[in-house]
Design a protein around this motif. Structure first.
Motif, mmCIF file in Angstrom:
data_model
loop_
_atom_site.group_PDB
_atom_site.id
_atom_site.type_symbol
_atom_site.label_atom_id
_atom_site.label_comp_id
_atom_site.label_asym_id
_atom_site.label_seq_id
_atom_site.Cartn_x
_atom_site.Cartn_y
_atom_site.Cartn_z
ATOM 1 N N UNK A 37 2.428 1.355 4.100
ATOM 2 C CA UNK A 37 2.923 0.206 3.817
ATOM 3 C C UNK A 37 2.127 -0.547 2.897
ATOM 4 N N UNK A 38 0.338 -0.613 3.321
ATOM 5 C CA UNK A 38 -0.030 -1.476 2.025
ATOM 6 C C UNK A 38 0.482 -1.069 0.150
ATOM 7 N N UNK A 39 0.769 -0.307 0.348
ATOM 8 C CA UNK A 39 1.110 0.078 -1.264
ATOM 9 C C UNK A 39 2.328 -0.217 -1.569
ATOM 10 N N UNK A 40 3.691 0.214 -0.517
ATOM 11 C CA UNK A 40 5.021 -0.501 -0.400
ATOM 12 C C UNK A 40 4.429 -1.821 -0.677
ATOM 13 N N UNK A 41 4.087 -3.089 0.003
ATOM 14 C CA UNK A 41 4.043 -4.273 -0.301
ATOM 15 C C UNK A 41 3.239 -4.746 -1.769
ATOM 16 N N UNK A 42 1.989 -4.005 -2.205
ATOM 17 C CA UNK A 42 1.414 -4.115 -2.928
ATOM 18 C C UNK A 42 2.792 -3.921 -4.050
ATOM 19 N N UNK A 43 3.696 -2.430 -4.394
ATOM 20 C CA UNK A 43 4.290 -2.575 -5.657
ATOM 21 C C UNK A 43 5.480 -3.535 -4.707
ATOM 22 N N UNK A 44 6.138 -4.201 -3.692
ATOM 23 C CA UNK A 44 6.634 -4.905 -4.333
ATOM 24 C C UNK A 44 6.256 -6.034 -4.680
ATOM 25 N N UNK A 82 -1.168 -6.659 3.297
ATOM 26 C CA UNK A 82 -1.533 -7.255 1.411
ATOM 27 C C UNK A 82 -3.405 -6.793 1.226
ATOM 28 N N UNK A 83 -3.905 -5.966 0.430
ATOM 29 C CA UNK A 83 -4.476 -6.376 -0.446
ATOM 30 C C UNK A 83 -4.773 -6.603 -1.815
ATOM 31 N N UNK A 84 -6.117 -7.263 -1.687
ATOM 32 C CA UNK A 84 -5.781 -8.092 -2.503
ATOM 33 C C UNK A 84 -6.870 -7.695 -3.474
ATOM 34 N N UNK A 85 -5.843 -6.677 -4.452
ATOM 35 C CA UNK A 85 -6.616 -5.784 -5.309
ATOM 36 C C UNK A 85 -5.714 -5.588 -6.678
ATOM 37 N N UNK A 86 -5.335 -4.277 -7.158
ATOM 38 C CA UNK A 86 -4.714 -3.771 -8.625
ATOM 39 C C UNK A 86 -5.489 -2.294 -8.227
ATOM 40 N N UNK A 87 -4.196 -1.416 -9.263
ATOM 41 C CA UNK A 87 -4.281 -0.448 -8.909
ATOM 42 C C UNK A 87 -3.812 0.134 -10.322
ATOM 43 N N UNK A 88 -3.939 -0.248 -10.951
ATOM 44 C CA UNK A 88 -3.777 -0.310 -12.828
ATOM 45 C C UNK A 88 -4.944 -0.789 -13.190
ATOM 46 N N UNK A 89 -5.583 -2.000 -13.549
ATOM 47 C CA UNK A 89 -6.303 -2.081 -14.436
ATOM 48 C C UNK A 89 -7.859 -1.637 -14.118
ATOM 49 N N UNK A 161 -5.187 -10.546 3.333
ATOM 50 C CA UNK A 161 -5.833 -9.321 2.646
ATOM 51 C C UNK A 161 -6.723 -8.633 3.639
ATOM 52 N N UNK A 162 -6.669 -7.071 3.675
ATOM 53 C CA UNK A 162 -7.449 -6.660 4.941
ATOM 54 C C UNK A 162 -8.546 -5.975 4.281
ATOM 55 N N UNK A 163 -9.697 -6.857 3.391
ATOM 56 C CA UNK A 163 -11.063 -6.436 3.433
ATOM 57 C C UNK A 163 -11.567 -6.396 4.610
ATOM 58 N N UNK A 164 -11.918 -7.686 5.440
ATOM 59 C CA UNK A 164 -11.913 -7.730 6.200
ATOM 60 C C UNK A 164 -12.650 -6.770 7.624
#
Length: 247
Positions: A37-44, A82-89, A161-164
């Motif tokens: 789910x988190x990956x899907x919302x990030x890609x979206x 959501x997660x506040x981050x990047x998967x590419x950089x 995001x989910x960091x906490x």
């Protein structure tokens, strides 16, 4: 499929990796679904929506003061998607944050807690940390604003995001590790301490939130550790030696 591709998939390393992945999915199904789910919302947000549309979505689930006052339930729940981050950089600081929150936090620690204690307790700890850290930072921000320690822009600064929650389950899992407990706990605290902004009278509110989340995780881990010790069977009594037989 060519012969070389077939040999690649038939390699012992690939077979072991496939078995490990299958075991991970079967033993942590809820975490696997949450990761998907988190990956899907990030890609979206990053690949489907425009930049302006993605910003509107993320600001709509941001847990800043204005949103919490207007629609608290929506932002507290929506922020978990959501997660506040990047998967590419991969050379950026944001990617390091992704490795900690999405990787070590959710994929490792939350999955481990799910396997060992069940999804109810695992996600209870995760949600408790998310809610407690978010809500406990509110009075800190209000006091800081009243004294001029934070700029007024903090009222509507993006914070989602989910960091906490990830920090909470990291702390709980660290406290439950038998041999590297102190080292792991120190690492959990070091992340927000070293990565936060300590230039003002108070550190930035996200640093405070992560430290509060770690405290919640340590308390939850201590309760689980105490419960496990109580549930452990008592050692069998050693029988006293009887009188020696004389022939």
């Amino acid at each position: 499929m060519s012969g070389s591709e077939a040999l690649c998939f038939d390699h012992p390393v690939m077979r072991r990796a496939a078995r490990a992945l299958g075991t991970y999915v079967s033993r942590s199904p809820v975490t696997v679904g949450y990761l998907a789910l988190l990956l899907a919302t990030h890609v979206w947000c990053t690949a489907v929506l425009s930049t302006a549309e993605a910003q509107r979505v993320l600001l709509g689930v941001s847990t800043h003061l204005d949103n919490l006052q207007d629609h608290p339930l929506r932002v507290l729940a929506g922020s978990l998607l959501f997660f506040d981050g990047t998967l590419t950089e991969i050379t950026s600081e944001a990617f390091a944050g992704t490795l900690i929150t999405l990787g070590l936090g959710v994929a490792v620690s939350l999955a481990w807690l799910e396997r060992r204690y069940g999804p109810g307790r695992a996600y209870g700890i995760f949600l408790l940390g998310h809610l407690a850290a978010t809500l406990l930072t509110v009075p800190v921000i209000q006091v800081a604003l009243a004294h001029g320690w934070y700029p007024d822009s903090v009222r509507h600064a993006p914070d989602f995001g989910i960091s906490y929650g990830a920090e909470t389950v990291l702390a709980a899992a660290a406290l439950l590790l038998p041999r590297v407990r102190r080292l792991a706990a120190a690492g959990v605290v070091a992340w927000p301490v070293l990565g936060g902004d300590w230039s003002g009278v108070l550190p930035d509110f996200t640093t405070i939130g992560h430290l509060l989340a770690a405290a919640v995780g340590f308390v939850c881990g201590a309760f689980l550790l105490r419960a496990a010790r109580r549930a452990a069977p008592a050692p069998a009594p050693v029988p006293e030696p009887g009188p020696a037989l004389v022939e």
